[in-house]
Design a protein around this motif. Sequence first.
Motif, PDB file in Angstrom:
ATOM      1  N   ASN A 173       0.827  -1.211   0.000  1.00  0.00           N
ATOM      2  CA  ASN A 173       0.000   0.000   0.000  1.00  0.00           C
ATOM      3  C   ASN A 173       0.857   1.256   0.000  1.00  0.00           C
ATOM      4  O   ASN A 173       0.580   2.219  -0.719  1.00  0.00           O
ATOM      5  N   LYS A 194       0.965   3.842  -2.968  1.00  0.00           N
ATOM      6  CA  LYS A 194       0.226   5.005  -2.471  1.00  0.00           C
ATOM      7  C   LYS A 194      -1.275   4.735  -2.400  1.00  0.00           C
ATOM      8  O   LYS A 194      -2.104   5.488  -2.901  1.00  0.00           O
ATOM      9  N   GLN A 195      -1.566   3.628  -1.778  1.00  0.00           N
ATOM     10  CA  GLN A 195      -2.961   3.252  -1.595  1.00  0.00           C
ATOM     11  C   GLN A 195      -3.279   3.242  -0.095  1.00  0.00           C
ATOM     12  O   GLN A 195      -2.395   3.385   0.731  1.00  0.00           O
ATOM     13  N   LEU A 242      -2.345   7.796   0.773  1.00  0.00           N
ATOM     14  CA  LEU A 242      -2.789   8.570  -0.386  1.00  0.00           C
ATOM     15  C   LEU A 242      -2.066   9.906  -0.504  1.00  0.00           C
ATOM     16  O   LEU A 242      -1.796  10.383  -1.591  1.00  0.00           O
ATOM     17  N   GLU A 243      -1.735  10.513   0.646  1.00  0.00           N
ATOM     18  CA  GLU A 243      -0.990  11.771   0.640  1.00  0.00           C
ATOM     19  C   GLU A 243       0.369  11.543  -0.004  1.00  0.00           C
ATOM     20  O   GLU A 243       1.103  10.646   0.435  1.00  0.00           O
TER      21      GLU A 243
END
Lengths: 170, 154
Positions: free
Chosen positions: A51, A55-56, A60-61
């Motif tokens: 993740n 970038k999951q 996400l940032e």
Amino acid sequence: MSEVMNDQNQLFTILIAEDDSDDKVLVQSAFQEFDSAYNLFSVQDGFELLNYLRKQGGFLEPTAAPRPDLILLDLNMPRMDGRQALAEIKADPALRSIPVVVLSNSSVQEDILRTYDLGGAGFIIKPQTCEGMHEVVKILNRYWFKVVQLAGGVRGKNGKSNGPAHIYSG
Amino acid sequence: MFNNAKPVTFLIAEDDPDDRLLIHEAFQESLVSNSIYFVEDGVKLLDYLRRQDKYTDPTVSPTPDLILLDLNMPRKDGREALAEIKSDPRLRYIPVVVLTTSKAEEDIMRSYDIGAASYITKPVTFEGLVEAIRGFKQYWVQIVCLPTQDAIDE
């Protein structure tokens, strides 16, 4: 060696995948003993590692998960273990250029062979003492950040490479 | 605390005789003694690894624990040799470290992409080379575990 300074003052980013908090503290404090600062990030299992890299989920940032220069990977972790995470990283064209060094309590020959077979860039048996970890981190530093040229360009930062930086003295 | 009673065998693919000599000397300057073998290009490297041509005798040409690979070599260059090694299930477990004069971003990126364990730009001075080889050996000989022949044969 008269070594090239990292003229962009770019810090190396190291991502540690480790579920055991004592082991994590041992690794982190060994890195912190060196003068120069690193960007040290950590995740708790292979699932979180993927993740982070993609970038999951909780990453996400864009600033929450900078692309690591080096991944230190434990093998035995819950949810997704290090073996599976390594296989996924090395099968993903967007991720496979990141060197992954296994740092594990396992000394099982099959784990060692499989790590290299999957594309791991080293298999280190975790030292159990601070002194041992300090020694390992010292050699890791010297090799990966002073001797080796990492694939820095992929981050696209000014399109420049992060050449070998002077990371520690001694 | 460190594992290594077992000597490590290095195979170095380098076409330039001066560089071969320098690398050989640099290996001797750094403390740990190990066996090193040389081949001059990518064709010979693959022959060596596959025990073909003049490399059929394992006592004369033992399977290496690690390969140091130059990129720019005649006949078959290092890029091609690396791709072949990493796509061969019987060879791909052998870590390959690129040691080259090239600083081209594309070479660095591509080497990692096709499975190099790391990429080292050859320092221009002998002292620099000795330093680099010392750091290289500390990592690969002192702290890293490599597969044993028994595990590979199984």
